[in-house]
Design a protein around this motif. Sequence first.
Motif, PDB file in Angstrom:
ATOM      1  N   TYR A  99      -9.834  -8.736  -3.129  1.00 12.99           N
ATOM      2  CA  TYR A  99     -10.534  -8.844  -1.852  1.00 12.99           C
ATOM      3  C   TYR A  99     -11.204  -7.543  -1.438  1.00 12.99           C
ATOM      4  O   TYR A  99     -12.112  -7.535  -0.619  1.00 12.99           O
ATOM      5  CB  TYR A  99      -9.549  -9.285  -0.760  1.00 12.99           C
ATOM      6  CG  TYR A  99      -8.857 -10.563  -1.123  1.00 12.99           C
ATOM      7  CD1 TYR A  99      -7.538 -10.574  -1.528  1.00 12.99           C
ATOM      8  CD2 TYR A  99      -9.551 -11.775  -1.094  1.00 12.99           C
ATOM      9  CE1 TYR A  99      -6.908 -11.757  -1.893  1.00 12.99           C
ATOM     10  CE2 TYR A  99      -8.932 -12.953  -1.457  1.00 12.99           C
ATOM     11  CZ  TYR A  99      -7.617 -12.933  -1.859  1.00 12.99           C
ATOM     12  OH  TYR A  99      -7.008 -14.096  -2.230  1.00 12.99           O
ATOM     13  N   ALA A 100     -10.720  -6.448  -1.964  1.00  9.07           N
ATOM     14  CA  ALA A 100     -11.246  -5.137  -1.565  1.00  9.07           C
ATOM     15  C   ALA A 100     -10.789  -4.147  -2.615  1.00  9.07           C
ATOM     16  O   ALA A 100      -9.984  -4.477  -3.484  1.00  9.07           O
ATOM     17  CB  ALA A 100     -10.691  -4.745  -0.197  1.00  9.07           C
ATOM     18  N   ASP A 159       0.809  -1.215   0.000  1.00  8.11           N
ATOM     19  CA  ASP A 159       0.000   0.000   0.000  1.00  8.11           C
ATOM     20  C   ASP A 159       0.845   1.268   0.000  1.00  8.11           C
ATOM     21  O   ASP A 159       0.331   2.358   0.235  1.00  8.11           O
ATOM     22  CB  ASP A 159      -0.977   0.002   1.186  1.00  8.11           C
ATOM     23  CG  ASP A 159      -0.247  -0.118   2.511  1.00  8.11           C
ATOM     24  OD1 ASP A 159      -0.901   0.068   3.545  1.00  8.11           O
ATOM     25  OD2 ASP A 159       0.956  -0.401   2.508  1.00  8.11           O
ATOM     26  N   GLU A 193      -3.493  -6.639  -0.969  1.00  5.78           N
ATOM     27  CA  GLU A 193      -3.993  -6.215   0.332  1.00  5.78           C
ATOM     28  C   GLU A 193      -5.416  -6.747   0.493  1.00  5.78           C
ATOM     29  O   GLU A 193      -6.196  -6.732  -0.466  1.00  5.78           O
ATOM     30  CB  GLU A 193      -3.982  -4.679   0.405  1.00  5.78           C
ATOM     31  CG  GLU A 193      -4.370  -4.147   1.762  1.00  5.78           C
ATOM     32  CD  GLU A 193      -4.247  -2.630   1.869  1.00  5.78           C
ATOM     33  OE1 GLU A 193      -3.577  -2.022   1.014  1.00  5.78           O
ATOM     34  OE2 GLU A 193      -4.849  -2.080   2.807  1.00  5.78           O
ATOM     35  N   THR A 194      -5.774  -7.226   1.676  1.00  6.63           N
ATOM     36  CA  THR A 194      -7.058  -7.909   1.807  1.00  6.63           C
ATOM     37  C   THR A 194      -8.152  -7.073   2.481  1.00  6.63           C
ATOM     38  O   THR A 194      -9.282  -7.516   2.581  1.00  6.63           O
ATOM     39  CB  THR A 194      -6.899  -9.215   2.604  1.00  6.63           C
ATOM     40  OG1 THR A 194      -6.228  -8.906   3.830  1.00  6.63           O
ATOM     41  CG2 THR A 194      -6.084 -10.223   1.819  1.00  6.63           C
ATOM     42  N   THR A 195      -7.825  -5.880   2.944  1.00  2.00           N
ATOM     43  CA  THR A 195      -8.889  -5.075   3.559  1.00  2.00           C
ATOM     44  C   THR A 195      -8.994  -3.729   2.850  1.00  2.00           C
ATOM     45  O   THR A 195      -8.065  -3.277   2.207  1.00  2.00           O
ATOM     46  CB  THR A 195      -8.618  -4.789   5.039  1.00  2.00           C
ATOM     47  OG1 THR A 195      -7.325  -4.214   5.159  1.00  2.00           O
ATOM     48  CG2 THR A 195      -8.708  -6.065   5.855  1.00  2.00           C
ATOM     49  N   SER A 223      -6.500  -5.490  -5.904  1.00  4.49           N
ATOM     50  CA  SER A 223      -6.755  -6.617  -5.002  1.00  4.49           C
ATOM     51  C   SER A 223      -8.115  -7.246  -5.297  1.00  4.49           C
ATOM     52  O   SER A 223      -9.102  -6.541  -5.475  1.00  4.49           O
ATOM     53  CB  SER A 223      -6.730  -6.135  -3.546  1.00  4.49           C
ATOM     54  OG  SER A 223      -7.188  -7.164  -2.698  1.00  4.49           O
ATOM     55  N   SER A 228      -8.453  -2.247  -2.971  1.00  4.69           N
ATOM     56  CA  SER A 228      -7.152  -1.988  -2.360  1.00  4.69           C
ATOM     57  C   SER A 228      -6.051  -2.402  -3.318  1.00  4.69           C
ATOM     58  O   SER A 228      -6.307  -3.095  -4.285  1.00  4.69           O
ATOM     59  CB  SER A 228      -7.011  -2.813  -1.064  1.00  4.69           C
ATOM     60  OG  SER A 228      -7.930  -2.380  -0.116  1.00  4.69           O
TER      61      SER A 228
END
Lengths: 143, 191
Positions: free
Chosen positions: B135-136, B30, B189-191, B133, B138
């Motif tokens: 996942y989000a 990030d 990044e996962t969030t 990502s 991100s």
Amino acid sequence: MINPLEAVIKYLKDDADLAVLVDDRIANKQHFGAKVSPWDTPSKALRLRMDGGTPELDVPIQTIRIEAMCYGETPYDAMEVWFRLVAISRSAGRKVIANLTDGDALIYSFNRLSEGSQVQDPDTDIDAMLGFFQATVAETAIT
Amino acid sequence: MAAIDPFDVLIGLPLTIYVAPVGEAVPDVDNTPAGNWVDVGITDGDQTSEFQGDLTFWSDNTEQGDTVATRPYEAKIFTFTLVSMTLENMGRIMDSASDVVTDAGPPATKKLPLQRGAVPNPYAMLLKASSLSPYAASPAMYVIPKGVFDGIDAINYGQDQRAEFAVEFRALADKAQPAADRLGWLIAETT
């Protein structure tokens, strides 16, 4: 199901530089001469309409074609609104649009499909810039 | 139709590509790469991440079908097209960034030698996007700890043309990395 046009309209309403030009005059229908809360005539404004597009059959995503009519007091003012949309469309990356009717949406992309055409709106004779965009929006709300 | 999380699907995510000398510290996913990481320049829309490595199949007389598969060799290749044609950007891809010569003149000039040489310089590379990502919304990035710039397509000039520099970056196994990461890795990044 997320309404993709609602997501795009909210996305554009949240853009501060576009708001400097059109204030809150972004809608699915033009409000010049409307009986309730009419838009000032003429003024810079933006009308967005769904205009077909190629459907995505296998993945729950809508790739809608949007007709954008950018109004202005003069042809130059209409172009100002159009160029701000062009600048917004250059911003790459996915965007989360929160608090829509059906939840939070994910806009994948908002890309131009054409350069602009200078026209006069047939209903109001206001100078306008007509152009087309493709917005790719997830059908399912983000959880 | 199977349920998806909208983040699973990656649309509209052009990659920004950075290079640095081999061994340069890899930034957190990030963070914007800094230090010796240099943006290679604006690239034309499509960038490609390619896996190569055919399987070899083996059979025996006990079965109708194949019984064993092996992959004797594999390669990881990225291709992209550079459209920012400064001599420094071109030179970096030709391994001759340090060979760009500035002359105060007059006229003021910069010069890029066209010969790439017998031994290519290896580079480390990052390919990242701020919302890559799955996942989000991100960042994610590919990290290639060591590789070389390979084939360069012809540059076409013309009235209706844009001069572009289409190039391949081919990973070399970096022995300083753990075994599975030697040709690079993808981190999200996962969030």
